[in-house]
Enzyme design. Sequence first.
Site, PDB file in Angstrom:
ATOM      1  N   LEU A 163       0.862  -1.168   0.000  1.00  0.00           N
ATOM      2  CA  LEU A 163       0.000   0.000   0.000  1.00  0.00           C
ATOM      3  C   LEU A 163       0.904   1.224   0.000  1.00  0.00           C
ATOM      4  O   LEU A 163       1.966   1.219   0.641  1.00  0.00           O
ATOM      5  CB  LEU A 163      -0.890   0.030   1.249  1.00  0.00           C
ATOM      6  CG  LEU A 163      -1.886  -1.119   1.430  1.00  0.00           C
ATOM      7  CD1 LEU A 163      -2.646  -0.945   2.740  1.00  0.00           C
ATOM      8  CD2 LEU A 163      -2.861  -1.191   0.264  1.00  0.00           C
ATOM      9  N   ASP A 164       0.500   2.268  -0.717  1.00  0.00           N
ATOM     10  CA  ASP A 164       1.265   3.516  -0.678  1.00  0.00           C
ATOM     11  C   ASP A 164       1.409   3.981   0.769  1.00  0.00           C
ATOM     12  O   ASP A 164       0.565   3.684   1.623  1.00  0.00           O
ATOM     13  CB  ASP A 164       0.542   4.611  -1.464  1.00  0.00           C
ATOM     14  CG  ASP A 164       0.468   4.313  -2.952  1.00  0.00           C
ATOM     15  OD1 ASP A 164       1.231   3.451  -3.418  1.00  0.00           O
ATOM     16  OD2 ASP A 164      -0.363   4.948  -3.629  1.00  0.00           O
ATOM     17  N   LYS A 165       2.449   4.742   1.012  1.00  0.00           N
ATOM     18  CA  LYS A 165       2.692   5.281   2.360  1.00  0.00           C
ATOM     19  C   LYS A 165       1.435   5.928   2.937  1.00  0.00           C
ATOM     20  O   LYS A 165       1.070   5.687   4.092  1.00  0.00           O
ATOM     21  CB  LYS A 165       3.818   6.314   2.309  1.00  0.00           C
ATOM     22  CG  LYS A 165       4.025   7.076   3.611  1.00  0.00           C
ATOM     23  CD  LYS A 165       5.005   8.222   3.433  1.00  0.00           C
ATOM     24  CE  LYS A 165       5.080   9.076   4.698  1.00  0.00           C
ATOM     25  NZ  LYS A 165       5.946  10.263   4.529  1.00  0.00           N
TER      26      LYS A 165
END
Length: 345
Positions: free
Chosen positions: A149-151
Site C-alpha cells: 500500500l502507498d505510504k
Amino acid sequence: MTTSETTTSQLLATELVIEPEQAGLRLDKALTLLGGEVSRARLQQVIKEGGVSVDGAVVVDGSRKVAVGQRLSLVMPEAKPAAPVGQDIPLTVVFEDEHLIVIDKPAGLVVHPAGGHEDGTLVNALIAHCGESLSGIGGVRRPGIVHRLDKDTSGLLVVAKNDKAHRGLAKQFADHGRTGPLERAYLALVWGSPRRQTGTIDAPIERSNRNREKMMVVGEGRGREAITHIELIERYPPLLRGHEEVEALASLVECQLETGRTHQIRVHMSHIGHPLLGDQLYGSGFMTKASRLPEKAQAALADLGRQALHARLLGFEHPVTREELRFESEPPADFARLQAELSIL
C-alpha cells in the site's frame, strides 16, 4: 525416496536415497520432493553455496541428474538475520498465525525500506513483532511482502512469515483473483461523480518519463495491463435536491482491483476525470475545487493531508491451511471525518 533429518541450533541436515521413480531428475528438482517450506530457488542457492553432497561429494550444479541408490545430503543454513533492524512500532494486527500476518496499516507508514525511508517502516515493525516466527524468506529472516500500500494509503495488508506462505500468496496475487478467491476492495473519496453506478477502467499503466515518481495511462500495446472495477456508493450532494439535479462536488467510490499496479486506483480515477481528494500527485489540477466546499469540509480535507484512499477489504485463500479468509476494515478517523462532512452537503 527415504529420508532422515537432524536438527541443530545452526543447521538443518537432511539425507535421502534416490529410488527408481526419482532417477533422472535434476538434483534441485529431486530435493524439492522433500516438501516443506523451502522453495526450489532457495535450494538452487544452497546447492551453489556447497550445501548439497551426493554420495559424500559436494555438488554445486543443480542441473546434474540423480541416479538410483545415490545418497543426497542437504545442509540448510539457518536463516540469516534480516538486514533491516526490528523496531518497536505499534501495529494493529487483524489476524496472525505461524504462516502469515494481516495488518491494518495506518496512513503515513511506509511498507518497505527504500531511499529516504531506511527505517521506521512496516518491515522494521514486523521484524520486531514476529521475532523467531519468521523462518526465513529466501534464506533471510524477514517478512515476505507480496503486495503493498502507498505510504499514505491506510488499510489491510497480508504478509508471509515463511517461504511456503510467501509462494502461495504470491501465486494468488499474480493471478489477481481471476481463478481463485483473492479479493481486494478500496474506498476512495473522489472529486465529482462517475456518470454510471458501476463501471470498469481497463487502461494500461507505465511510469512517466517526465516524473519518475508518477505513473500514467498509456495506449494499447504499451505499459502493463491495469483493470479497476468501480462502484458509486454515495454522491455529495445527492443527485436530486427537491426536483432539481445538483452537480456533485465529490463522491464515495468503491474500487475493486483486478490487477495491482503502482498507484493504480489513483491513476485510473484521475484518468476518468475524478481524482482522489487530497491527492497532490494526480489531482493537483483539482485543488481549487476545495474552495467550493463548506468550511468544515475544507478543514477536514486539510487535516487529512493525503489521498483519501483506504483498503477496506482483503480476502484470500490461506496458502497452507487452504481456508478462505476475508477481512474488513473501517476507514480511519481522518477519512471518516471528511466523509461525514461531505455527507451533509
